[in-house]
Structures are given as C-alpha cells and as structure tokens.
Design a protein around this motif. Structure first.
Motif, mmCIF file in Angstrom:
data_model
loop_
_atom_site.group_PDB
_atom_site.id
_atom_site.type_symbol
_atom_site.label_atom_id
_atom_site.label_comp_id
_atom_site.label_asym_id
_atom_site.label_seq_id
_atom_site.Cartn_x
_atom_site.Cartn_y
_atom_site.Cartn_z
ATOM 1 N N ASN A 290 13.469 -12.999 42.625
ATOM 2 C CA ASN A 290 14.727 -13.240 41.918
ATOM 3 C C ASN A 290 15.299 -14.605 42.269
ATOM 4 N N VAL A 291 16.195 -15.038 41.413
ATOM 5 C CA VAL A 291 16.909 -16.293 41.677
ATOM 6 C C VAL A 291 18.149 -15.977 42.517
ATOM 7 N N ASP A 292 18.366 -16.777 43.551
ATOM 8 C CA ASP A 292 19.603 -16.683 44.338
ATOM 9 C C ASP A 292 20.077 -18.115 44.572
ATOM 10 N N LEU A 293 21.117 -18.501 43.875
ATOM 11 C CA LEU A 293 21.536 -19.908 43.934
ATOM 12 C C LEU A 293 22.175 -20.279 45.270
ATOM 13 N N LYS A 294 22.725 -19.264 45.969
ATOM 14 C CA LYS A 294 23.457 -19.580 47.208
ATOM 15 C C LYS A 294 22.590 -19.513 48.457
ATOM 16 N N PHE A 295 21.881 -18.413 48.640
ATOM 17 C CA PHE A 295 21.097 -18.235 49.874
ATOM 18 C C PHE A 295 19.648 -17.883 49.560
ATOM 19 N N PRO A 296 18.925 -18.765 48.874
ATOM 20 C CA PRO A 296 17.539 -18.414 48.510
ATOM 21 C C PRO A 296 16.602 -18.513 49.700
ATOM 22 N N THR A 297 15.496 -17.814 49.626
ATOM 23 C CA THR A 297 14.447 -17.967 50.637
ATOM 24 C C THR A 297 13.862 -19.367 50.532
ATOM 25 N N LEU A 298 13.698 -19.840 49.302
ATOM 26 C CA LEU A 298 13.081 -21.147 49.088
ATOM 27 C C LEU A 298 13.877 -21.942 48.056
ATOM 28 N N ARG A 299 14.248 -23.163 48.441
ATOM 29 C CA ARG A 299 14.918 -24.059 47.502
ATOM 30 C C ARG A 299 13.880 -25.079 47.031
ATOM 31 N N ILE A 300 13.695 -25.143 45.717
ATOM 32 C CA ILE A 300 12.664 -26.013 45.141
ATOM 33 C C ILE A 300 13.355 -27.150 44.404
ATOM 34 N N HIS A 301 12.802 -28.340 44.553
ATOM 35 C CA HIS A 301 13.424 -29.504 43.938
ATOM 36 C C HIS A 301 12.475 -30.109 42.908
ATOM 37 N N VAL A 302 12.974 -30.327 41.695
ATOM 38 C CA VAL A 302 12.170 -30.962 40.639
ATOM 39 C C VAL A 302 12.784 -32.323 40.357
ATOM 40 N N HIS A 303 11.945 -33.363 40.440
ATOM 41 C CA HIS A 303 12.449 -34.702 40.149
ATOM 42 C C HIS A 303 11.629 -35.305 39.017
ATOM 43 N N ILE A 304 12.308 -35.744 37.971
ATOM 44 C CA ILE A 304 11.589 -36.377 36.860
ATOM 45 C C ILE A 304 12.056 -37.813 36.713
ATOM 46 N N GLN A 305 11.086 -38.719 36.818
ATOM 47 C CA GLN A 305 11.369 -40.152 36.634
ATOM 48 C C GLN A 305 10.487 -40.601 35.485
ATOM 49 N N ASN A 306 11.074 -40.936 34.358
ATOM 50 C CA ASN A 306 10.336 -41.208 33.124
ATOM 51 C C ASN A 306 9.410 -40.018 32.826
ATOM 52 N N ASN A 307 8.067 -40.218 32.946
ATOM 53 C CA ASN A 307 7.182 -39.077 32.680
ATOM 54 C C ASN A 307 6.546 -38.519 33.950
ATOM 55 N N ASP A 308 6.984 -39.027 35.101
ATOM 56 C CA ASP A 308 6.430 -38.558 36.385
ATOM 57 C C ASP A 308 7.280 -37.445 36.952
ATOM 58 N N CYS A 309 6.597 -36.372 37.280
ATOM 59 C CA CYS A 309 7.322 -35.219 37.823
ATOM 60 C C CYS A 309 6.861 -34.941 39.256
ATOM 61 N N THR A 310 7.817 -34.721 40.139
ATOM 62 C CA THR A 310 7.503 -34.364 41.532
ATOM 63 C C THR A 310 8.150 -33.015 41.840
ATOM 64 N N ILE A 311 7.343 -32.114 42.364
ATOM 65 C CA ILE A 311 7.872 -30.820 42.807
ATOM 66 C C ILE A 311 7.901 -30.856 44.337
ATOM 67 N N SER A 312 9.066 -30.570 44.906
ATOM 68 C CA SER A 312 9.214 -30.623 46.363
ATOM 69 C C SER A 312 9.851 -29.340 46.877
ATOM 70 N N LEU A 313 9.627 -29.093 48.163
ATOM 71 C CA LEU A 313 10.366 -28.026 48.834
ATOM 72 C C LEU A 313 11.516 -28.689 49.584
ATOM 73 N N ASP A 314 12.681 -28.076 49.534
ATOM 74 C CA ASP A 314 13.845 -28.635 50.215
ATOM 75 C C ASP A 314 13.877 -28.079 51.638
ATOM 76 N N SER A 315 13.474 -28.922 52.601
ATOM 77 C CA SER A 315 13.370 -28.430 53.984
ATOM 78 C C SER A 315 14.746 -28.226 54.617
#
Ligand SMILES: C[S@@+](CC[C@H](N)C(=O)[O-])C[C@H]1O[C@@H](n2cnc3c(N)ncnc32)[C@H](O)[C@@H]1O
Length: 387
Positions: free
Chosen positions: A132-157
């Motif tokens: 499930n999604v939990d915006l406040k206290f998730p187990t894992l926070r995932i970050h998506v960054h899009i610069q022009n056509n380049d996409c980076t998927i990161s974990l928020d440590s």
C-alpha cells in the motif's frame, strides 16, 4: 567488503560549495557538484555517516536505475521491469516523490502516480498482493527524477527531509529551516573562535545549529528515524559503530552563544529547543529587545540573525531596519554582523554599507545574506556609514 555506490545529496540553492566541502571533509569519493545537489560515492557505512553528519544536505538519494523515456508509457514499462522485490514486500508500504525538469513531462504528480501504478501492478501480477501507499511513514520512499528524457529512480536513504533534526518540538510562527540556518552559519565564516549572538532568535535554530558546528556534533544525532533503517539491508551494528565514531569527534567549545528575543513565547520555545538538543551548557537565551541592548565586553563578537522581513515596505519596516543599523553603530563595535532578509527595499534603511551580499533563498523567497563590519575604534567608530 561492501561495494561503493553512487549517492546524490540534495541541497538548497547556493549551498553546493558548502556541501561539497562537507563531503570532502567526511571522506566522500568522486564528488561532483550539480545544481542544488552534489553526487559522490561511498559504501553503506558512508551513507549512514553522510545522513548523520551533513549539515547542508536535505536528503541523500541512492540511485538504483537509469533509463530514457519518450512518454509516460515508457516510464510505466521501465519501472514495471525493475526487480522491486529486492526492496519491498507486498506487506510493506511505499511513497513516491517526483521531480521533473523537462518540457515534455511537466506534472510531477502524474509522474509519481504512473510510477506507483507500475510498482503496484508488478506486485499484484506476480504475487497476487500489492504494497500500500503511505505518504507519511512508508517502509520505502522512492524518488523519481526526470531531466528532459532521462529518468533516474532512487531510494531515499534519509526518508524525509534532513532539516528535521529531532530537537525542534517547539516552533514559532516563522522558524528558519535548520539546513538554511546551518548553511548561513557556515557562509558567515563563524569558526567558533568568538562569541555568537542571534539577537532575534525566535525558536533558537541559528543558535542551536551554531553550537553543533562549534562542538562538531553530528546535526542529525537527535533524529528519530532515517529511511535506511527500514531497508532490507539495514545493519544496526554498523550504524552504531559509525554513530560512536562520530560522537568521539565532538570537541570542546570555549566561547558562548547567546539568543535574544523580545517575545516571551519565542524565548520559552528557544529554551525548550536548546534543552531538547542538549546544548544548555553552550547557549543562553534571554528576553531582550535588541534595540535596547549593547555589546558586553570588548572581545570580538559575531552576530547572525533572521529579522522579520515584512510583506512590503511600509513605514514600520523602514524604521525597523533603521533601528538595526543604529543599534549596530551605537552598541556593537568590534562586531561582524550578518543577517538574512528578502526585503531588499528595507535594507536601504540600515544606513550602513554591507561588505558582503550573498544571494540565498529562504524557502521560495529570494533573499540576501548581508554582512556589516563594525570596527573597534578608540574614539570614532570606523563603520562604513552610507549617510
Ligand atoms: C523571523 S523570526 C526569527 C526566526 C528564528 N530564526 C527561528 O528559527 O525561529 C524574527 C524574530 O524576531 C523577533 N523580534 C522582532 N523584533 C525584535 C526586537 N526588536 N528584539 C528582539 N527580537 C525581536 C520576533 O519576536 C521573532 O521571534
């Protein structure tokens, strides 16, 4: 031996050099400055150390996938392809943050939604159940960054902004962000070799960040939780070892830090926050109207503060900034006085010529950090008067 991997520390506009310096001193490898971020390499222990010790980082991301996209369907397909079971189980929760800098992809919310759908669908299709999604206290926070056509998927440590140091249970109406406060102390060049005064201290953020810098206390030592504590590779023994080695580097500080505020409620909040940060030995807070004070003793003094900005220039703001200038001129010789304001019109009423002006942002407000040097003089003050 744990492998080194790339990390990206995000920061505020104009703080890239400070963050780069912090990373060098901490021992990061392959440091590269970007816009509002600095990337570097290190191992898991270094990731723990960076989160504990960096004063000017907002969060530390660990990129796990790069790809190019032409449209939202590409994003969905690429995210779907990833091996999410390495990071999440269906009984965990997750949240997506998205940032976009692209002419084609403009809606970060929609990008976050597409990413969420791809992850949820992948689990549903392979395991029959989805996290499930939990915006406040998730187990894992995932970050998506899009610069022009380049996409980076990161974990928020970090798992939430690192300005949440953990000492501030009490805030006033306009508290300054802790990362900004720490960066302002560093930009002002205070090295702990003289007393520091915040004469309009509000909830005490500048004083607390300054004390932690002077004593070399890791800024996030009081933080309740980091994102990486919920990761599958969480190593509590390693974290405790890193924490202990950081605490061993705390040093003595032989000067004083003072905070004044004229509002009794602010004084109480600042005192509470100082106590929460265990810094009562170094910081003295008292109720005072700055305009009725003067410097105690002849020793050099460093002033740094965040006065009210006022919405627009009106007569009270003109007078208020004039009073700042007059108080410095009349009562604070042998002082380097710095303050931040977004009210550039009001600055003209200070009546002193600033020797430095540094562009910074307080939230969305473009501001200036200004410096006024009040020289010690035997008979006549040698400040630079604009009158
Ligand atoms: C923008 S807030 C400072 C916020 C503070 N940096 C923090 O982190 O909470 C400005 C503060 O200046 C105080 N103030 C305004 N005029 C003052 C004066 N003449 N002397 C002392 N404090 C004053 C206000 O009470 C308020 O707390």
């Amino acid at each position: 031996m744990e492998q080194n991997f790339k990390m990206v520390a995000k920061t505020l506009h104009g703080f890239e050099d400070l963050l780069e310096d912090e990373l060098k001193r901490l021992g990061a490898q392959d440091i590269r400055k970007g816009t509002r971020n600095v990337s570097f390499r290190g191992d898991k222990g270094f990731m723990y150390k960076a989160n504990l010790c960096l004063r000017t980082a907002i969060k530390i991301l660990k990129p796990i996938q790069y790809f190019k996209i032409r449209n939202e369907k590409d994003l969905y397909d690429q995210v779907y392809k990833m091996h999410w079971d390495k990071y999440l189980t269906h009984s965990d929760t997750f949240a997506i943050d998205a940032t976009v800098a692209s002419e084609q992809f403009t809606h970060s919310q929609f990008i976050a939604l597409k990413t969420k759908d791809a992850i949820a669908d992948k689990f549903r299709n392979t395991e029959g159940k989805r996290p499930n999604v939990d915006l406040k206290f998730p187990t894992l926070r995932i970050h998506v960054h899009i610069q022009n056509n380049d996409c980076t998927i990161s974990l928020d440590s970090s798992g939430g902004s690192l300005h949440k140091r953990g000492y501030k249970t009490a805030t006033n109406i306009a508290p300054i962000n802790e990362v900004l406060a720490a960066g302002l102390v560093m930009l002002s060049g205070w090295d702990g070799q003289c007393d520091l005064l915040d004469p309009m201290c509000g909830s005490g953020t500048i004083a607390i960040e300054a004390a932690m810098i002077a004593c070399n206390i890791p800024p996030n030592i009081n933080r309740t939780e980091f994102g990486f504590e919920k990761w599958q590779d969480w190593d509590v023994d390693l974290f405790e070892k890193i924490e202990e080695s950081c605490l061993n580097k705390i040093r003595e500080f032989h000067h004083n830090i003072y905070g004044y505020d004229k509002a009794p409620s602010a004084v109480q909040k600042a005192k509470d926050n100082v106590k929460n940060a265990n810094l009562s030995d170094y910081i003295q807070i008292r109720r005072a109207d700055f305009f009725e004070t003067q410097k105690e003793g002849d020793e050099k003094l460093h002033i740094l503060f965040n006065p009210p900005y006022g919405e627009r220039l009106h007569i009270e703001m003109e007078q208020f900034y004039a009073d700042i200038g007059n108080t410095l001129k009349q009562g604070y010789l042998n002082t380097n006085a710095w303050f931040i304001t977004s009210n550039l019109e009001a600055l003209k009423f200070v009546g002193l010529r600033p020797s430095r002006k540094i562009k910074v942002f307080n939230g969305k407000l473009e501001s200036r950090l200004v410096k006024y040097e009040m020289y010690a003089g035997s008979k006549k003050a040698k400040y630079q008067d604009t009158n």
